[in-house]
Scaffold this motif. Structure first.
Motif, mmCIF file in Angstrom:
data_model
loop_
_atom_site.group_PDB
_atom_site.id
_atom_site.type_symbol
_atom_site.label_atom_id
_atom_site.label_comp_id
_atom_site.label_asym_id
_atom_site.label_seq_id
_atom_site.Cartn_x
_atom_site.Cartn_y
_atom_site.Cartn_z
ATOM 1 N N SER A 29 0.805 -1.170 -0.111
ATOM 2 C CA SER A 29 -0.057 -0.023 -0.034
ATOM 3 C C SER A 29 0.719 1.170 -0.069
ATOM 4 O O SER A 29 0.307 2.392 0.151
ATOM 5 C CB SER A 29 -1.073 0.041 1.445
ATOM 6 O OG SER A 29 -0.344 0.033 2.523
ATOM 7 N N LEU A 30 2.106 1.131 -0.404
ATOM 8 C CA LEU A 30 3.030 2.251 -0.065
ATOM 9 C C LEU A 30 2.622 3.132 -1.180
ATOM 10 O O LEU A 30 2.414 3.003 -2.317
ATOM 11 C CB LEU A 30 4.550 1.991 -0.033
ATOM 12 C CG LEU A 30 5.108 1.329 1.518
ATOM 13 C CD1 LEU A 30 6.329 1.004 0.773
ATOM 14 C CD2 LEU A 30 5.053 2.300 2.380
ATOM 15 N N GLY A 31 2.840 4.555 -0.895
ATOM 16 C CA GLY A 31 2.765 5.572 -2.082
ATOM 17 C C GLY A 31 4.357 5.809 -2.516
ATOM 18 O O GLY A 31 5.273 5.049 -2.704
ATOM 19 N N PRO A 32 4.475 6.770 -3.484
ATOM 20 C CA PRO A 32 5.509 6.743 -4.251
ATOM 21 C C PRO A 32 6.932 7.131 -3.419
ATOM 22 O O PRO A 32 6.413 7.625 -2.191
ATOM 23 C CB PRO A 32 5.342 8.026 -5.333
ATOM 24 C CG PRO A 32 4.194 8.706 -4.541
ATOM 25 C CD PRO A 32 3.504 7.797 -3.725
ATOM 26 N N ASP B 38 1.687 10.036 6.186
ATOM 27 C CA ASP B 38 0.904 8.894 5.563
ATOM 28 C C ASP B 38 1.776 8.303 4.472
ATOM 29 O O ASP B 38 1.833 8.568 3.481
ATOM 30 C CB ASP B 38 -0.236 9.483 4.951
ATOM 31 C CG ASP B 38 -1.361 8.485 4.591
ATOM 32 O OD1 ASP B 38 -0.947 7.437 4.489
ATOM 33 O OD2 ASP B 38 -2.843 8.651 4.514
ATOM 34 N N GLN B 39 1.964 6.796 5.029
ATOM 35 C CA GLN B 39 2.722 6.076 4.052
ATOM 36 C C GLN B 39 2.107 5.642 2.904
ATOM 37 O O GLN B 39 2.771 5.527 1.679
ATOM 38 C CB GLN B 39 3.192 4.949 4.804
ATOM 39 C CG GLN B 39 3.912 5.173 6.186
ATOM 40 C CD GLN B 39 5.280 6.061 5.809
ATOM 41 O OE1 GLN B 39 5.998 5.599 5.244
ATOM 42 N NE2 GLN B 39 5.334 7.197 6.417
ATOM 43 N N LYS B 40 0.889 5.681 2.872
ATOM 44 C CA LYS B 40 -0.096 5.363 1.524
ATOM 45 C C LYS B 40 -0.037 6.656 0.513
ATOM 46 O O LYS B 40 -0.350 6.325 -0.661
ATOM 47 C CB LYS B 40 -1.538 4.995 1.870
ATOM 48 C CG LYS B 40 -1.463 3.759 2.833
ATOM 49 C CD LYS B 40 -2.970 3.456 3.211
ATOM 50 C CE LYS B 40 -3.081 2.109 4.067
ATOM 51 N NZ LYS B 40 -4.723 1.828 4.410
ATOM 52 N N VAL B 41 0.530 7.686 1.046
ATOM 53 C CA VAL B 41 0.790 8.705 0.197
ATOM 54 C C VAL B 41 1.960 9.199 -0.241
ATOM 55 O O VAL B 41 2.232 9.311 -1.530
ATOM 56 C CB VAL B 41 0.167 9.984 0.967
ATOM 57 C CG1 VAL B 41 0.127 11.299 0.027
ATOM 58 C CG2 VAL B 41 -1.582 9.710 1.499
ATOM 59 N N ILE B 42 2.776 9.149 0.614
ATOM 60 C CA ILE B 42 4.121 9.329 0.355
ATOM 61 C C ILE B 42 5.138 8.470 1.223
ATOM 62 O O ILE B 42 4.749 8.028 2.657
ATOM 63 C CB ILE B 42 4.951 10.662 0.391
ATOM 64 C CG1 ILE B 42 3.980 11.793 -0.380
ATOM 65 C CG2 ILE B 42 6.581 10.779 0.165
ATOM 66 C CD1 ILE B 42 4.431 13.264 -0.140
ATOM 67 N N ALA B 43 5.986 7.475 0.724
ATOM 68 C CA ALA B 43 6.501 6.509 1.352
ATOM 69 C C ALA B 43 7.793 7.124 1.946
ATOM 70 O O ALA B 43 8.579 7.752 1.493
ATOM 71 C CB ALA B 43 6.867 5.164 0.414
ATOM 72 N N GLY B 44 8.013 6.748 3.557
ATOM 73 C CA GLY B 44 9.286 6.686 4.188
ATOM 74 C C GLY B 44 9.430 7.813 5.131
ATOM 75 O O GLY B 44 10.380 8.009 5.654
ATOM 76 N N ILE B 45 8.486 9.029 5.023
ATOM 77 C CA ILE B 45 8.501 10.176 5.801
ATOM 78 C C ILE B 45 7.863 9.964 7.101
ATOM 79 O O ILE B 45 6.891 9.519 7.065
ATOM 80 C CB ILE B 45 8.032 11.388 5.056
ATOM 81 C CG1 ILE B 45 8.876 11.781 3.677
ATOM 82 C CG2 ILE B 45 8.340 12.692 5.887
ATOM 83 C CD1 ILE B 45 8.455 12.640 2.857
ATOM 84 N N GLY B 46 8.296 10.271 8.269
ATOM 85 C CA GLY B 46 7.816 10.231 9.461
ATOM 86 C C GLY B 46 7.617 11.350 10.297
ATOM 87 O O GLY B 46 7.880 12.480 9.659
ATOM 88 N N ASN B 47 7.616 11.473 11.654
ATOM 89 C CA ASN B 47 7.577 12.471 12.438
ATOM 90 C C ASN B 47 8.561 13.454 12.464
ATOM 91 O O ASN B 47 8.400 14.709 12.452
ATOM 92 C CB ASN B 47 7.208 12.040 13.887
ATOM 93 C CG ASN B 47 6.544 13.277 14.769
ATOM 94 O OD1 ASN B 47 5.590 14.102 14.207
ATOM 95 N ND2 ASN B 47 6.849 13.382 15.894
ATOM 96 N N ALA B 48 9.691 12.939 12.502
ATOM 97 C CA ALA B 48 10.894 13.904 12.438
ATOM 98 C C ALA B 48 11.150 14.472 11.201
ATOM 99 O O ALA B 48 11.510 15.829 10.984
ATOM 100 C CB ALA B 48 12.170 12.714 12.787
#
Length: 292
Positions: free
Chosen positions: A141-144, A173-183
């Motif tokens: 379900s990952l995004g780009p 949101d990992q389903k929108v863009i993969a890999g970016i978190g809170n920090a």
């Protein structure tokens, strides 16, 4: 939580140290971490690591076509060991160790490998053994990927158009863009000079272009800073490279204003009022009465 730059650096580290190694065995200490049962984790024994990949925040070891995939979640980490031949068995429920992967001894008699550990009480670290990484629900379900050539300003424009989500939440949101978190969402928004509460669909074409540049540049610079570091040094490097995240009360390196925080039930965000919100502090639930 390890995010795209740290997981990418771990992947690079494992490409150098694990590719070509033969799996001697996998010891699952925290049974809740293993999310698949077929094929069994024992099927990895005797297979060689032929490649290492990253999918968003997932780390993927290709073992002769069978994939050992892990997500480190919030409190997880990978610790490389040059020699596990003398490692003592660990009983389930004792300490932070979740999984230990051992490689066959080399000519020097040492048996390298790595351990997956998880700190804290929220045990969310996950391990999968699959024939295809796409079998892992979170990967399917990952995004780009924001570091791929396909992630263009036009793709980002398509993502934000019509969205009523605050931009901070959309970036995470990992389903929108993969890999970016809170920090790194905090870091990206600071670089883009954008409020974390701005509605994604309200961005102008110029703002989308600035945000795209901030995403790509922030992540690439973080990956570059981590390149060549041992796995054990990645955490401290991440912390030292952050400009706003985790720096509440410190001075902004760009303008000198005081970095502020907004707290939620299980997380918080940091931002610079001067750089991102026109000098106006955002309401924090804990301090809302003082900001009225």
């Amino acid at each position: 939580m390890p995010e795209l730059p740290e997981v990418e650096s771990l992947a690079e580290f494992l490409r150098e140290h694990a590719v070509g190694q033969v799996v001697a065995g996998v010891d699952v200490v925290a049974f809740q971490a293993l999310k698949t049962v077929r094929p069994p984790v024992t099927a990895l024994g005797g297979l060689s690591v032929t490649g290492v990949a990253r999918h968003g925040k997932f780390l993927d070891l290709d073992c002769d076509g069978l994939h050992f995939v892990t997500h480190l979640a919030r409190g997880g980490w990978l610790r490389w060991r040059d020699d596990l031949s003398g490692a003592r068995p660990v009983r389930p429920g004792k300490g932070p160790l979740a999984v230990r992967l051992r490689f066959a001894p080399g000519d020097d008699g040492r048996a390298p490998g790595f351990e997956l550990t998880e700190a804290g009480t929220q045990k969310r670290l996950a391990v999968y053994v699959v024939a295809d990484p796409a079998e892992v629900p979170g990967i399917a379900s990952l995004g780009p990927d924001p570091l791929s050539a396909e992630f263009t300003p036009e793709v980002l424009r398509g993502i934000v158009t019509g969205s009523r989500t605050q931009i901070k939440g959309l970036l995470r949101d990992q389903k929108v863009i993969a890999g970016i978190g809170n920090a790194y969402s905090d870091e990206v928004l600071h670089a883009a000079k954008m409020s974390p509460f701005k509605i994604a669909g309200s961005l102008s074409d110029a703002a989308v272009a600035d945000l795209h540049e901030a995403i790509v540049t922030t992540l690439r610079e973080a990956v570059e800073r981590s390149r060549g570091l041992a796995a054990k040094d990645l955490k401290s490097e991440k912390k030292s490279g952050l400009r706003v995240h985790g720096r509440t009360g410190e001075q902004c390196e760009v303008c000198g204003d005081t970095i502020r925080e907004v707290s939620f039930a299980d997380s918080s965000l940091q931002y610079c009022p001067t750089c991102q919100t026109g000098g106006k502090p955002l309401a924090d639930r804990r301090l809302s009465r003082l900001l009225k």
